[in-house]
Design a protein around this motif. Structure first.
Motif, mmCIF file in Angstrom:
data_model
loop_
_atom_site.group_PDB
_atom_site.id
_atom_site.type_symbol
_atom_site.label_atom_id
_atom_site.label_comp_id
_atom_site.label_asym_id
_atom_site.label_seq_id
_atom_site.Cartn_x
_atom_site.Cartn_y
_atom_site.Cartn_z
ATOM 1 N N TRP A 69 0.832 -1.205 0.000
ATOM 2 C CA TRP A 69 0.000 0.000 0.000
ATOM 3 C C TRP A 69 0.865 1.253 0.000
ATOM 4 O O TRP A 69 0.575 2.219 -0.709
ATOM 5 N N GLU A 70 1.924 1.249 0.793
ATOM 6 C CA GLU A 70 2.816 2.413 0.850
ATOM 7 C C GLU A 70 3.450 2.677 -0.508
ATOM 8 O O GLU A 70 3.572 3.837 -0.927
ATOM 9 N N PHE A 73 0.743 4.293 -2.659
ATOM 10 C CA PHE A 73 0.515 5.687 -2.278
ATOM 11 C C PHE A 73 1.656 6.575 -2.769
ATOM 12 O O PHE A 73 1.433 7.678 -3.262
ATOM 13 N N GLU A 77 1.416 9.687 -5.482
ATOM 14 C CA GLU A 77 1.871 11.044 -5.145
ATOM 15 C C GLU A 77 2.818 11.582 -6.197
ATOM 16 O O GLU A 77 2.868 12.783 -6.444
#
Length: 79
Positions: A69-70, A73, A77
């Motif tokens: 997930w990181e 994300f 970004e």
């Protein structure tokens, strides 16, 4: 299909005869009914869908999922 982020159980409460987990991810807390799972304890990782804890994860499974997930994300970004 359910896309759920593992949340760490920080408290377990009882309301109106029902057990709930209070789970957190990055400071966001969510209450989830524990009707579908047994033996959830503080410190466990769970997946939540429509207000219900639907799956309990091992710490290793949660860690791998949170890392993925990181990465997602971070990639979003950068766009």
């Amino acid at each position: 299909m359910c896309l759920a982020i593992p949340c760490k159980v920080i408290d377990i409460i009882e309301e109106d005869g029902e057990k709930y987990a209070i789970a957190e991810y990055k400071g966001v807390k969510q209450k989830a009914k524990l009707t579908l799972l047994e033996d959830v304890k503080i410190g466990d990782y769970i997946l939540i869908h429509t207000g219900y804890a639907i799956e309990k994860l091992s710490e290793e499974e949660a860690k791998l999922s949170l890392e993925a997930w990181e990465e997602l994300f971070k990639a979003l970004e950068e766009e």
